[in-house]
Design a protein around this motif. Structure first.
Motif, mmCIF file in Angstrom:
data_model
loop_
_atom_site.group_PDB
_atom_site.id
_atom_site.type_symbol
_atom_site.label_atom_id
_atom_site.label_comp_id
_atom_site.label_asym_id
_atom_site.label_seq_id
_atom_site.Cartn_x
_atom_site.Cartn_y
_atom_site.Cartn_z
ATOM 1 N N ALA A 76 0.791 -1.239 0.000
ATOM 2 C CA ALA A 76 0.000 0.000 0.000
ATOM 3 C C ALA A 76 0.822 1.288 0.000
ATOM 4 O O ALA A 76 0.400 2.298 -0.560
ATOM 5 C CB ALA A 76 -0.937 0.000 1.210
ATOM 6 N N MET A 77 1.992 1.278 0.612
ATOM 7 C CA MET A 77 2.720 2.530 0.779
ATOM 8 C C MET A 77 3.723 2.804 -0.335
ATOM 9 O O MET A 77 3.909 3.946 -0.742
ATOM 10 C CB MET A 77 3.427 2.538 2.139
ATOM 11 N N GLY A 78 4.404 1.784 -0.806
ATOM 12 C CA GLY A 78 5.381 1.992 -1.864
ATOM 13 C C GLY A 78 6.708 2.505 -1.332
ATOM 14 O O GLY A 78 6.815 2.937 -0.184
ATOM 15 N N PRO A 79 7.734 2.494 -2.176
ATOM 16 C CA PRO A 79 9.091 2.844 -1.732
ATOM 17 C C PRO A 79 9.261 4.282 -1.233
ATOM 18 O O PRO A 79 9.913 4.516 -0.223
ATOM 19 C CB PRO A 79 9.944 2.591 -2.984
ATOM 20 N N MET A 80 8.695 5.264 -1.966
ATOM 21 C CA MET A 80 8.946 6.659 -1.603
ATOM 22 C C MET A 80 8.356 7.017 -0.241
ATOM 23 O O MET A 80 9.042 7.571 0.632
ATOM 24 C CB MET A 80 8.407 7.609 -2.667
ATOM 25 N N LEU A 81 7.076 6.699 -0.044
ATOM 26 C CA LEU A 81 6.440 7.015 1.233
ATOM 27 C C LEU A 81 7.074 6.209 2.359
ATOM 28 O O LEU A 81 7.268 6.720 3.466
ATOM 29 C CB LEU A 81 4.942 6.728 1.156
ATOM 30 N N SER A 82 7.412 4.968 2.081
ATOM 31 C CA SER A 82 8.055 4.127 3.094
ATOM 32 C C SER A 82 9.383 4.723 3.540
ATOM 33 O O SER A 82 9.744 4.643 4.722
ATOM 34 C CB SER A 82 8.278 2.718 2.536
ATOM 35 N N ALA A 83 10.129 5.314 2.603
ATOM 36 C CA ALA A 83 11.398 5.944 2.943
ATOM 37 C C ALA A 83 11.183 7.124 3.876
ATOM 38 O O ALA A 83 11.945 7.335 4.827
ATOM 39 C CB ALA A 83 12.111 6.397 1.669
ATOM 40 N N ALA A 107 15.817 -2.169 -1.643
ATOM 41 C CA ALA A 107 16.679 -1.488 -2.621
ATOM 42 C C ALA A 107 15.924 -0.331 -3.275
ATOM 43 O O ALA A 107 16.468 0.771 -3.434
ATOM 44 C CB ALA A 107 17.150 -2.480 -3.674
ATOM 45 N N GLU A 108 14.667 -0.563 -3.647
ATOM 46 C CA GLU A 108 13.860 0.502 -4.252
ATOM 47 C C GLU A 108 13.615 1.625 -3.249
ATOM 48 O O GLU A 108 13.640 2.807 -3.606
ATOM 49 C CB GLU A 108 12.519 -0.073 -4.723
ATOM 50 N N LEU A 109 13.401 1.252 -1.992
ATOM 51 C CA LEU A 109 13.180 2.237 -0.933
ATOM 52 C C LEU A 109 14.433 3.084 -0.714
ATOM 53 O O LEU A 109 14.351 4.295 -0.491
ATOM 54 C CB LEU A 109 12.787 1.480 0.339
ATOM 55 N N LEU A 113 15.839 7.394 0.159
ATOM 56 C CA LEU A 113 16.271 7.676 1.524
ATOM 57 C C LEU A 113 17.384 8.710 1.584
ATOM 58 O O LEU A 113 18.219 8.783 0.690
ATOM 59 C CB LEU A 113 16.783 6.393 2.187
ATOM 60 N N ASP A 114 17.389 9.473 2.667
ATOM 61 C CA ASP A 114 18.529 10.327 3.002
ATOM 62 C C ASP A 114 19.323 9.556 4.045
ATOM 63 O O ASP A 114 18.881 9.418 5.195
ATOM 64 C CB ASP A 114 18.038 11.653 3.573
ATOM 65 N N PRO A 115 20.490 9.011 3.681
ATOM 66 C CA PRO A 115 21.251 8.173 4.612
ATOM 67 C C PRO A 115 21.535 8.839 5.953
ATOM 68 O O PRO A 115 21.594 8.164 6.980
ATOM 69 C CB PRO A 115 22.548 7.896 3.848
ATOM 70 N N LEU A 137 21.484 -2.516 -5.630
ATOM 71 C CA LEU A 137 21.615 -1.139 -6.120
ATOM 72 C C LEU A 137 22.703 -1.054 -7.181
ATOM 73 O O LEU A 137 22.536 -0.393 -8.211
ATOM 74 C CB LEU A 137 21.939 -0.196 -4.958
ATOM 75 N N LEU A 138 23.815 -1.737 -6.923
ATOM 76 C CA LEU A 138 24.922 -1.751 -7.880
ATOM 77 C C LEU A 138 24.486 -2.391 -9.189
ATOM 78 O O LEU A 138 24.749 -1.852 -10.273
ATOM 79 C CB LEU A 138 26.110 -2.510 -7.287
ATOM 80 N N GLY A 139 23.804 -3.521 -9.095
ATOM 81 C CA GLY A 139 23.362 -4.222 -10.295
ATOM 82 C C GLY A 139 22.361 -3.427 -11.110
ATOM 83 O O GLY A 139 22.308 -3.553 -12.340
ATOM 84 N N ALA A 140 21.556 -2.597 -10.421
ATOM 85 C CA ALA A 140 20.551 -1.784 -11.106
ATOM 86 C C ALA A 140 21.128 -0.466 -11.611
ATOM 87 O O ALA A 140 20.411 0.335 -12.221
ATOM 88 C CB ALA A 140 19.375 -1.507 -10.172
ATOM 89 N N GLY A 141 22.411 -0.220 -11.349
ATOM 90 C CA GLY A 141 23.043 1.011 -11.820
ATOM 91 C C GLY A 141 22.790 2.222 -10.941
ATOM 92 O O GLY A 141 23.051 3.349 -11.364
ATOM 93 N N HIS A 142 22.293 2.006 -9.718
ATOM 94 C CA HIS A 142 22.012 3.129 -8.810
ATOM 95 C C HIS A 142 23.283 3.516 -8.053
ATOM 96 O O HIS A 142 23.344 3.453 -6.816
ATOM 97 C CB HIS A 142 20.901 2.758 -7.831
ATOM 98 N N LEU A 143 24.304 3.929 -8.791
ATOM 99 C CA LEU A 143 25.598 4.235 -8.183
ATOM 100 C C LEU A 143 25.536 5.474 -7.302
ATOM 101 O O LEU A 143 26.231 5.558 -6.280
ATOM 102 C CB LEU A 143 26.658 4.414 -9.275
#
Length: 228
Positions: A76-83, A107-109, A113-115, A137-143
């Motif tokens: 229901a919440m999804g990655p952005m709201l969950s973050a 990984a999507e969340l 996120l702000d670490p 994250l590395l595999g998806a190119g989210h460097l």
């Protein structure tokens, strides 16, 4: 060097704002320090925008079993709201919840996120889970996302994440890291073969790579030079 370093900061700012870099091209002549400050202001503003609502969701989640909250979070919440919710949760509760979330969802969340807001949570997570999420994250190119987390996890965790990554990927990751001193202990743990790949890849990044190398510890610079 300033123009190219500003370009990296614009990339980070675009990521923070979820916009295309071309929309921020007018900032190209702005100093890197000012762009970094602007990114911090934007991050704070975006988080504060719905802070009261997010805190309400965090309070509700505390009253439910972690397994139930995890299912609601993913569906229901999804990655952005969950973050956003994770950033205001008690670190112990958030870490317990993370253990019930699927690694691909984490990984999507993480992209949202702000670490700096969840460093306490990350410290309580099982290292194997942190490594798995990092590798996704590395595999998806989210460097860029991975670079932001590199500063809040131990060097040995970062080394596990990048195990098997190419020298070009590790260099790009290093260019996105805000604090160059974080790179030194990671370089120290890499094989000579990988460091040689990194040295070879610096030619493709010109003055931006030169700026990074200049900021590294003398031992790191000497090792890279010896393997060039």
């Amino acid at each position: 060097m300033t123009a190219l370093t500003s370009g990296l900061e614009i990339t980070k700012l675009a990521h923070e704002m979820h916009v295309d870099e071309a929309e921020l091209a007018f900032l190209a002549t702005t100093s890197p320090d000012n762009l970094r400050d602007l990114r911090g202001i934007v991050s704070h503003a975006m988080f504060s925008r719905h802070e009261s609502r997010v805190k309400g969701l965090a309070a509700v989640s505390k009253k439910l079993p972690a397994a139930v909250t995890a299912k609601i979070t993913e569906i229901a919440m999804g990655p952005m709201l969950s973050a956003r919710v994770a950033a205001v949760m008690d670190p112990t509760d958030a870490a317990k919840l993370a253990g019930h979330l699927k690694p691909h969802f984490l990984a999507e969340l993480s992209v949202h996120l702000d670490p700096s807001r969840v460093e306490g949570i990350i410290a309580k997570l099982d290292s194997a889970l942190v490594v798995e999420v990092g590798r996704r994250l590395l595999g998806a190119g989210h460097l860029l996302t991975l670079a932001r987390f590199t500063g809040v996890v131990p060097p040995e965790t970062s080394l596990e994440v990048v195990d098997g990554a190419s020298g070009a990927e590790i260099l790009q990751l290093a260019l996105f890291i805000d604090e160059p001193s974080v790179v030194d202990p990671i370089l120290a743990g890499l094989s000579d073969e990988t460091v040689a790949e990194i040295a070879a890849a610096t030619a493709e990044h010109g003055e931006a790579a030169d700026a990074l190398l200049a900021a590294l510890h003398e031992d790191s610079r000497a090792r890279i030079a010896s393997l060039t």
